[in-house]
Design a protein around this motif. Structure first.
Motif, PDB file in Angstrom:
ATOM      1  N   ASN A 107       0.812  -1.220   0.000  1.00  0.00           N
ATOM      2  CA  ASN A 107       0.000   0.000   0.000  1.00  0.00           C
ATOM      3  C   ASN A 107       0.847   1.272   0.000  1.00  0.00           C
ATOM      4  O   ASN A 107       0.316   2.373   0.107  1.00  0.00           O
ATOM      5  CB  ASN A 107      -0.932   0.012   1.211  1.00  0.00           C
ATOM      6  N   GLY A 108       2.164   1.088  -0.093  1.00  0.00           N
ATOM      7  CA  GLY A 108       3.054   2.246  -0.132  1.00  0.00           C
ATOM      8  C   GLY A 108       3.379   2.833   1.222  1.00  0.00           C
ATOM      9  O   GLY A 108       3.877   3.956   1.312  1.00  0.00           O
ATOM     10  N   ARG A 109       3.122   2.078   2.294  1.00  0.00           N
ATOM     11  CA  ARG A 109       3.386   2.569   3.650  1.00  0.00           C
ATOM     12  C   ARG A 109       4.666   1.948   4.209  1.00  0.00           C
ATOM     13  O   ARG A 109       5.008   0.794   3.893  1.00  0.00           O
ATOM     14  CB  ARG A 109       2.217   2.251   4.582  1.00  0.00           C
ATOM     15  N   CYS A 110       5.351   2.730   5.053  1.00  0.00           N
ATOM     16  CA  CYS A 110       6.533   2.204   5.740  1.00  0.00           C
ATOM     17  C   CYS A 110       6.101   1.094   6.702  1.00  0.00           C
ATOM     18  O   CYS A 110       4.951   1.056   7.152  1.00  0.00           O
ATOM     19  CB  CYS A 110       7.240   3.315   6.507  1.00  0.00           C
ATOM     20  N   ILE A 111       7.020   0.212   7.017  1.00  0.00           N
ATOM     21  CA  ILE A 111       6.723  -0.952   7.850  1.00  0.00           C
ATOM     22  C   ILE A 111       7.477  -0.809   9.170  1.00  0.00           C
ATOM     23  O   ILE A 111       8.716  -0.744   9.182  1.00  0.00           O
ATOM     24  CB  ILE A 111       7.139  -2.253   7.148  1.00  0.00           C
ATOM     25  N   GLU A 112       6.737  -0.751  10.270  1.00  0.00           N
ATOM     26  CA  GLU A 112       7.382  -0.615  11.577  1.00  0.00           C
ATOM     27  C   GLU A 112       8.052  -1.930  11.968  1.00  0.00           C
ATOM     28  O   GLU A 112       7.489  -3.013  11.780  1.00  0.00           O
ATOM     29  CB  GLU A 112       6.361  -0.206  12.633  1.00  0.00           C
ATOM     30  N   CYS A 113       9.256  -1.815  12.494  1.00  0.00           N
ATOM     31  CA  CYS A 113      10.023  -2.994  12.876  1.00  0.00           C
ATOM     32  C   CYS A 113       9.466  -3.637  14.142  1.00  0.00           C
ATOM     33  O   CYS A 113       8.918  -2.955  15.019  1.00  0.00           O
ATOM     34  CB  CYS A 113      11.485  -2.628  13.109  1.00  0.00           C
ATOM     35  N   ALA A 114       9.646  -4.936  14.242  1.00  0.00           N
ATOM     36  CA  ALA A 114       9.296  -5.657  15.466  1.00  0.00           C
ATOM     37  C   ALA A 114      10.412  -5.465  16.478  1.00  0.00           C
ATOM     38  O   ALA A 114      11.470  -4.892  16.181  1.00  0.00           O
ATOM     39  CB  ALA A 114       9.100  -7.136  15.143  1.00  0.00           C
ATOM     40  N   ALA A 115      10.198  -5.935  17.703  1.00  0.00           N
ATOM     41  CA  ALA A 115      11.230  -5.849  18.732  1.00  0.00           C
ATOM     42  C   ALA A 115      12.496  -6.550  18.249  1.00  0.00           C
ATOM     43  O   ALA A 115      12.443  -7.618  17.636  1.00  0.00           O
ATOM     44  CB  ALA A 115      10.729  -6.481  20.029  1.00  0.00           C
ATOM     45  N   ASP A 116      13.634  -5.896  18.496  1.00  0.00           N
ATOM     46  CA  ASP A 116      14.969  -6.407  18.159  1.00  0.00           C
ATOM     47  C   ASP A 116      15.242  -6.464  16.658  1.00  0.00           C
ATOM     48  O   ASP A 116      16.246  -7.026  16.238  1.00  0.00           O
ATOM     49  CB  ASP A 116      15.214  -7.783  18.793  1.00  0.00           C
ATOM     50  N   GLU A 117      14.383  -5.883  15.863  1.00  0.00           N
ATOM     51  CA  GLU A 117      14.619  -5.790  14.421  1.00  0.00           C
ATOM     52  C   GLU A 117      15.179  -4.406  14.110  1.00  0.00           C
ATOM     53  O   GLU A 117      14.549  -3.400  14.402  1.00  0.00           O
ATOM     54  CB  GLU A 117      13.315  -6.011  13.649  1.00  0.00           C
ATOM     55  N   PRO A 118      16.384  -4.342  13.527  1.00  0.00           N
ATOM     56  CA  PRO A 118      16.978  -3.025  13.247  1.00  0.00           C
ATOM     57  C   PRO A 118      16.301  -2.312  12.086  1.00  0.00           C
ATOM     58  O   PRO A 118      15.827  -2.948  11.139  1.00  0.00           O
ATOM     59  CB  PRO A 118      18.436  -3.363  12.912  1.00  0.00           C
ATOM     60  N   GLY A 119      16.237  -1.010  12.174  1.00  0.00           N
ATOM     61  CA  GLY A 119      15.683  -0.192  11.099  1.00  0.00           C
ATOM     62  C   GLY A 119      16.033   1.259  11.330  1.00  0.00           C
ATOM     63  O   GLY A 119      16.716   1.615  12.309  1.00  0.00           O
ATOM     64  N   GLU A 120      15.580   2.130  10.432  1.00  0.00           N
ATOM     65  CA  GLU A 120      15.882   3.563  10.575  1.00  0.00           C
ATOM     66  C   GLU A 120      14.864   4.217  11.507  1.00  0.00           C
ATOM     67  O   GLU A 120      13.652   4.021  11.367  1.00  0.00           O
ATOM     68  CB  GLU A 120      15.863   4.272   9.232  1.00  0.00           C
TER      69      GLU A 120
END
Length: 616
Positions: free
Chosen positions: A408-421
């Motif tokens: 859908n073109g939306r950013c995906i929030e990381c789960a616990a302990d998953e690295p991201g910006e």
């Protein structure tokens, strides 16, 4: 309810409170509420200009010690008079409200006189990094779009070396705070200038968007950018820190950080203005004099940034290590491998680690008094994360350096302990989340803002930092975007590798980065290392291979006598990455991982690697 039932309920309530971390979230909420209420009162009273915080402290404590510098003491009234003089001098030179005055000055009382004088007339100070020279210096001066440069009289050489270019920009150069050592600048003469209070009309109707100062990025990835730091944000930040870390008028803050940076200026000086505390100011950070100055001045709070705590820890132990009156060390960038050793050796009860940026729109804080949470840059419990959606860690593609979006073109929030910006919400109606951006740099501004991130119409600030949050709510720094690299189809975090290798006893300082090798995909790991004379490189190789995944063990070692750092004590990588792994371009001794041992790396070995004959 029966007594046994109450007794049973108490531990259950404590357990739930602990798991949800309600007390810690409540502390965060209290700090934010106090900061916003303080700001709203200034807005109502038309006293948003940050100079009012100093004047309020002066009115309350005119004869209290406000500043100590190299053995000399200044009261609030002393600083009031000198800053009034400087403000009146600026008016005599035709400086008007809203104009920018460039300030190139090291830590000293005159920095505060200039800063306050500039803000008192409604002008903006451009705080130029005094470690700059050549192109980064002229770029910063040009970016300021100013016509007046106040130069530290003790720092003429950097300006003199680019004098023609500075004059071509239209600058009039004045020297201040020291004996005249040159003839290209006019001395600031305040001898005949009045110390009368500056008209409040010059600051009337200051708004949330009015800029108090331009504070430049450290330039670790290129030329410095001028972050626009508003009066509103300076007020909110100072109030939040005062509330959250319990600053009070009896504190004595030791500031050895450069005042041209927001850590020393806002979270040091402005906090002291809000509370009426005393600042003990050092000209610059010095490992050898740090503790002596803290002891002799009865310091209660110290500030750190970057590698400062490592430098203090690397100094020889002293029987006086725990002889001091310090209740807290606060700052950002304390490495996990330093954290507990620093606390244990020097007996610091509270470490106040925080995460923020000059131009960013969010903060993280870690009020740390023990091993739980050591090494984390911030904490937010379940309640805080549920109520406040302003900080999110989003999935990120290391190779493309772009955020990953769903169908859908939306950013995906990381789960616990998953690295991201880390992304932080932008809200122009909230002074804590307004993005003021970079001065005269629309291109850089656009790159920092992501729209329609999690829903249509939202805006988030791209921090450029890779973080992860554990299941308990602690946030940990991973890497800067662009520093993490891929090798052998795996992601390598330079910060994580550095953290592991820095624990080797003979490593004094480690800087990890990736270098390109012709004919190979990705980037190979390389380590610039400052080591003790007793370093055994075979043992070091065994340590690295035992404690790191094979793909993240540095293939190349560059022995350096000292680490190059920025003015804010962050390691520089750009030059190291650009020089790569070619011995013909590098004067330092190099080594490479030949099997299970590090061996000298010279031109013949370089040829084997480039030709693909060496196994990496």
């Amino acid at each position: 309810m029966a007594v046994p039932a109450i007794a049973a309920a108490v531990p259950a309530a404590l357990y739930v409170g602990s798991k949800l971390a309600i007390p810690r979230d409540a502390k965060l909420a209290k700090g934010l509420v106090n900061a916003k209420l303080g700001y709203r009162s200034y807005e109502k009273n038309d006293t948003i200009n940050i100079a009012y915080r100093f004047e309020e402290a002066c009115k309350k404590h005119p004869n209290r010690e406000a500043l100590v510098f190299e053995g000399r003491s200044y009261t609030f009234q002393d600083i009031q008079r000198e800053s009034n003089k400087f403000g009146n001098w600026l008016l005599s030179k035709g400086v008007k409200r809203g104009e920018i005055v460039s300030l190139f000055m090291q830590n000293k009382p005159e920095f505060l006189f200039c800063w306050l004088g500039i803000n008192k007339i409604g002008a903006t100070g451009a705080f130029i990094n005094t470690n700059l020279a050549g192109k980064p210096l002229t770029h910063s001066l040009r970016t300021a779009t100013s016509s007046i440069l106040i130069m530290d009289a003790e720092l003429p050489i950097p300006i003199n070396n680019v004098l023609d270019e500075v004059l071509e920009m239209g600058y009039t150069i004045f020297s201040y705070a020291g004996p005249q050592q040159h003839d290209f600048a006019t001395p600031v003469d305040l001898s005949q200038i009045s110390d009368a209070a500056l008209p409040r009309s010059l600051r009337k109707k200051t708004t949330a968007n009015d800029i108090a100062m331009l504070i430049y990025t450290s330039g670790t990835t290129g030329l410095p950018k001028a972050g626009r730091f508003s009066h509103a944000r300076a007020n909110v930040a100072a109030h939040f820190w005062t509330s959250f870390y319990h600053f009070n008028e009896n504190d004595r803050l030791y500031i050895a950080l450069p005042l041209y940076h927001s850590a020393g200026a806002v979270l040091g000086i402005c906090v002291a203005w809000v509370t009426g505390a005393t600042v003990v100011l050092a000209r610059k950070f010095s490992t050898s004099s740090f503790w002596d100055e803290c002891r002799s001045n009865k310091v209660t709070v110290i500030q750190y940034i970057g590698e400062i705590c490592r430098y203090l820890l690397n100094a020889p132990p002293s029987p006086l290590d725990k002889t001091h009156t310090i209740r807290m060390a606060h700052g950002n960038g304390m490495r996990p491998d330093v954290w507990n050793r620093f606390r244990d050796r020097f007996g610091i009860p509270l470490i106040g680690e925080w995460y923020a940026s000059t131009e960013g729109t969010g903060i993280l804080t870690n009020y740390n008094t023990g091993p739980n949470g050591a090494g984390a840059i911030g904490y937010r419990g379940t309640l805080a994360r549920t109520v406040d959606k302003g900080l999110k860690i989003a999935r990120f593609d290391i190779q493309t350096e772009e955020l990953i979006r769903d169908k859908n073109g939306r950013c995906i929030e990381c789960a616990a302990d998953e690295p991201g910006e880390l992304l932080t919400m932008i809200d122009s109606s909230d002074p804590t989340r307004a993005f003021q951006g970079y001065h005269k740099n629309a291109s850089a501004n656009s790159k920092k803002v992501v729209t329609d991130a999690f829903k249509v119409g939202d805006q988030y600030f791209r921090t450029g930092d890779i973080l992860r949050r554990d299941a308990d709510g602690y946030f940990y720094f991973g890497d800067r975007v662009g520093d993490t690299f891929r090798w052998k189809s795996e992601n390598v975090s330079t910060a994580e590798v550095s953290e592991v290798l820095s624990t080797y006893p003979d490593c004094i300082e480690v800087n990890i980065y990736g270098v390109q090798i012709p004919g190979h995909d990705g980037r190979a790991g390389m380590a610039a290392i400052v080591s003790k004379d007793t370093m055994n490189w075979d043992d070091f190789a065994k340590f690295a291979l035992k404690n790191l995944p094979k793909y993240s063990v540095p293939i190349f070692i560059r022995k350096v006598p000292e680490m190059e750092i920025t003015g804010t004590f962050k390691q520089r990588k750009v030059e190291l990455v650009n020089e790569g792994m070619d011995p013909s371009k590098i004067k330092d001794e190099m080594m490479w991982l030949d099997g299970h041992s590090y061996r000298p790396f010279k031109s013949p070995e370089h040829s084997r690697v480039v030709s693909g004959k060496a196994k990496l």
